[in-house]
Design a protein around this motif. Structure first.
Motif, mmCIF file in Angstrom:
data_model
loop_
_atom_site.group_PDB
_atom_site.id
_atom_site.type_symbol
_atom_site.label_atom_id
_atom_site.label_comp_id
_atom_site.label_asym_id
_atom_site.label_seq_id
_atom_site.Cartn_x
_atom_site.Cartn_y
_atom_site.Cartn_z
ATOM 1 N N ASN A 7 0.872 -1.238 -0.064
ATOM 2 C CA ASN A 7 -0.231 -0.076 0.071
ATOM 3 C C ASN A 7 1.054 1.342 -0.035
ATOM 4 O OD1 ASN A 7 -2.021 2.008 0.356
ATOM 5 N ND2 ASN A 7 -2.776 1.341 2.105
ATOM 6 N N LYS A 8 0.913 1.992 -1.192
ATOM 7 C CA LYS A 8 1.746 3.148 -1.276
ATOM 8 C C LYS A 8 1.057 4.483 -0.580
ATOM 9 C CE LYS A 8 4.915 0.893 -3.770
ATOM 10 N NZ LYS A 8 6.224 1.264 -3.357
ATOM 11 N N GLY A 9 -0.247 4.436 -0.311
ATOM 12 C CA GLY A 9 -0.817 5.601 0.129
ATOM 13 C C GLY A 9 -1.089 5.864 1.572
ATOM 14 N N VAL A 10 -0.095 5.277 2.249
ATOM 15 C CA VAL A 10 -0.115 5.406 3.836
ATOM 16 C C VAL A 10 -0.123 6.781 4.309
ATOM 17 C CG1 VAL A 10 0.901 4.957 5.899
ATOM 18 C CG2 VAL A 10 0.745 3.292 4.236
ATOM 19 N N ASN A 11 0.794 7.668 3.827
ATOM 20 C CA ASN A 11 0.820 9.188 4.425
ATOM 21 C C ASN A 11 0.334 10.145 3.199
ATOM 22 O OD1 ASN A 11 1.867 8.509 6.772
ATOM 23 N ND2 ASN A 11 3.890 8.380 5.926
ATOM 24 N N ALA A 12 -0.444 9.404 2.204
ATOM 25 C CA ALA A 12 -0.945 10.659 1.191
ATOM 26 C C ALA A 12 -2.116 11.259 1.892
ATOM 27 C CB ALA A 12 -1.533 9.626 0.188
ATOM 28 N N ARG A 13 -2.402 12.436 1.325
ATOM 29 C CA ARG A 13 -3.507 13.276 1.670
ATOM 30 C C ARG A 13 -4.531 12.900 1.013
ATOM 31 N NH1 ARG A 13 -1.372 18.385 -2.202
ATOM 32 N NH2 ARG A 13 -2.139 17.259 -4.129
ATOM 33 N N VAL A 14 -5.890 13.056 1.778
ATOM 34 C CA VAL A 14 -6.969 12.821 1.462
ATOM 35 C C VAL A 14 -7.650 13.593 0.258
ATOM 36 C CG1 VAL A 14 -9.647 12.362 2.069
ATOM 37 C CG2 VAL A 14 -7.510 12.033 3.814
ATOM 38 N N GLU A 15 -8.153 12.980 -0.584
ATOM 39 C CA GLU A 15 -8.471 13.560 -1.965
ATOM 40 C C GLU A 15 -9.434 12.871 -2.648
ATOM 41 O OE1 GLU A 15 -6.503 15.342 -5.941
ATOM 42 O OE2 GLU A 15 -5.123 14.925 -4.546
ATOM 43 N N PHE A 16 -10.504 13.681 -3.002
ATOM 44 C CA PHE A 16 -11.669 12.851 -3.819
ATOM 45 C C PHE A 16 -11.975 13.936 -4.827
ATOM 46 C CE2 PHE A 16 -16.278 12.085 -4.504
ATOM 47 C CZ PHE A 16 -16.350 10.933 -5.120
ATOM 48 N N HIS A 17 -11.816 13.509 -6.166
ATOM 49 C CA HIS A 17 -12.346 14.393 -7.336
ATOM 50 C C HIS A 17 -11.645 15.791 -7.248
ATOM 51 C CE1 HIS A 17 -14.957 11.520 -9.368
ATOM 52 N NE2 HIS A 17 -15.462 11.239 -8.162
ATOM 53 N N GLY A 18 -10.463 15.865 -6.710
ATOM 54 C CA GLY A 18 -9.654 17.163 -6.858
ATOM 55 C C GLY A 18 -10.061 17.859 -5.394
ATOM 56 N N LEU A 19 -10.975 17.540 -4.738
ATOM 57 C CA LEU A 19 -11.106 18.197 -3.417
ATOM 58 C C LEU A 19 -10.132 17.714 -2.143
ATOM 59 C CD1 LEU A 19 -14.955 18.159 -2.924
ATOM 60 C CD2 LEU A 19 -13.426 20.170 -3.303
ATOM 61 N N TYR A 25 -14.675 17.475 3.665
ATOM 62 C CA TYR A 25 -15.360 17.308 4.764
ATOM 63 C C TYR A 25 -16.525 18.644 4.877
ATOM 64 C CZ TYR A 25 -11.922 14.677 6.678
ATOM 65 O OH TYR A 25 -10.957 13.573 6.765
ATOM 66 N N LEU A 26 -16.309 19.612 4.331
ATOM 67 C CA LEU A 26 -17.017 20.873 4.072
ATOM 68 C C LEU A 26 -18.069 20.457 3.064
ATOM 69 C CD1 LEU A 26 -17.730 23.671 4.685
ATOM 70 C CD2 LEU A 26 -16.283 24.311 2.734
ATOM 71 N N PHE A 27 -17.572 19.639 1.985
ATOM 72 C CA PHE A 27 -18.668 19.432 0.904
ATOM 73 C C PHE A 27 -19.628 18.348 1.462
ATOM 74 C CE2 PHE A 27 -19.555 16.622 -2.849
ATOM 75 C CZ PHE A 27 -20.046 17.725 -3.716
ATOM 76 N N ALA A 28 -19.007 17.319 2.108
ATOM 77 C CA ALA A 28 -19.991 16.251 2.653
ATOM 78 C C ALA A 28 -20.983 16.907 3.569
ATOM 79 C CB ALA A 28 -18.926 15.046 3.276
ATOM 80 N N GLY A 29 -20.715 17.718 4.527
ATOM 81 C CA GLY A 29 -21.498 18.279 5.295
ATOM 82 C C GLY A 29 -22.542 19.239 4.867
ATOM 83 N N GLY A 30 -22.091 19.707 3.654
ATOM 84 C CA GLY A 30 -23.291 20.561 2.855
ATOM 85 C C GLY A 30 -24.104 19.593 2.334
ATOM 86 N N LEU A 31 -23.804 18.663 1.534
ATOM 87 C CA LEU A 31 -24.699 17.442 1.171
ATOM 88 C C LEU A 31 -25.574 17.018 1.928
ATOM 89 C CD1 LEU A 31 -22.530 15.528 -1.499
ATOM 90 C CD2 LEU A 31 -24.236 17.500 -1.961
ATOM 91 N N LEU A 32 -24.995 16.693 3.136
ATOM 92 C CA LEU A 32 -25.958 16.187 4.235
ATOM 93 C C LEU A 32 -26.933 17.233 4.833
ATOM 94 C CD1 LEU A 32 -26.597 14.111 6.430
ATOM 95 C CD2 LEU A 32 -25.021 15.074 8.084
ATOM 96 N N GLY A 33 -26.503 18.593 4.755
ATOM 97 C CA GLY A 33 -27.358 19.470 5.097
ATOM 98 C C GLY A 33 -28.626 19.943 4.085
ATOM 99 N N LEU A 34 -28.267 19.785 2.854
ATOM 100 C CA LEU A 34 -29.030 19.732 1.691
ATOM 101 C C LEU A 34 -30.091 18.558 1.765
ATOM 102 C CD1 LEU A 34 -26.888 20.794 -1.400
ATOM 103 C CD2 LEU A 34 -28.788 22.190 -0.131
#
Length: 114
Positions: A7-19, A25-34
């Motif tokens: 597994n090469k992604g141990v210390n990699a930053r969290v990224e999803f579609h460029g976010l 987390y802001l995006f996920a919280g906004g979707l939950l609020g919607l």
């Protein structure tokens, strides 16, 4: 003997579609609020079309805003901006004006003792 991938992604930053990082987390919280907004509007008796239109427009604004913040401030930039807003504008030193303006000459003090 079987070969296993490491597994090469141990210390990699969290990224999803460029976010990255906190924007995800802001995006996920906004979707939950919607989602909760949609449920509340639907239970209040509004028609499904109105609920979909309002939440669709708010969702588009959410996607645009979060991706704009992500591209403008980068991975840690928004945290740096918020930390900068918490700094005081002025540092107040409550002393008498005379003590702040008084000029002392240390050479005169030592010359008399010699």
């Amino acid at each position: 003997m079987a070969a296993y991938n490491i597994n090469k992604g141990v210390n990699a930053r969290v990224e999803f579609h460029g976010l990255r990082a906190q924007y995800l987390y802001l995006f996920a919280g906004g979707l939950l609020g919607l989602f909760l907004l949609f449920v509340a509007m639907y239970l209040a008796g509004l028609s499904a079309g109105v609920c979909i239109f309002v939440c669709g427009a708010a969702g588009a604004a959410l996607v645009w805003g979060v991706f704009r913040l992500n591209s403008r401030y980068g991975q840690y930039g928004m945290m740096k901006l918020l930390a900068g807003l918490r700094l005081p504008r002025r540092i107040i030193r409550r002393r008498r004006i005379g003590r702040l303006i008084r000029i002392t000459n240390h050479f005169d003090d030592h010359a008399g003792n010699a």
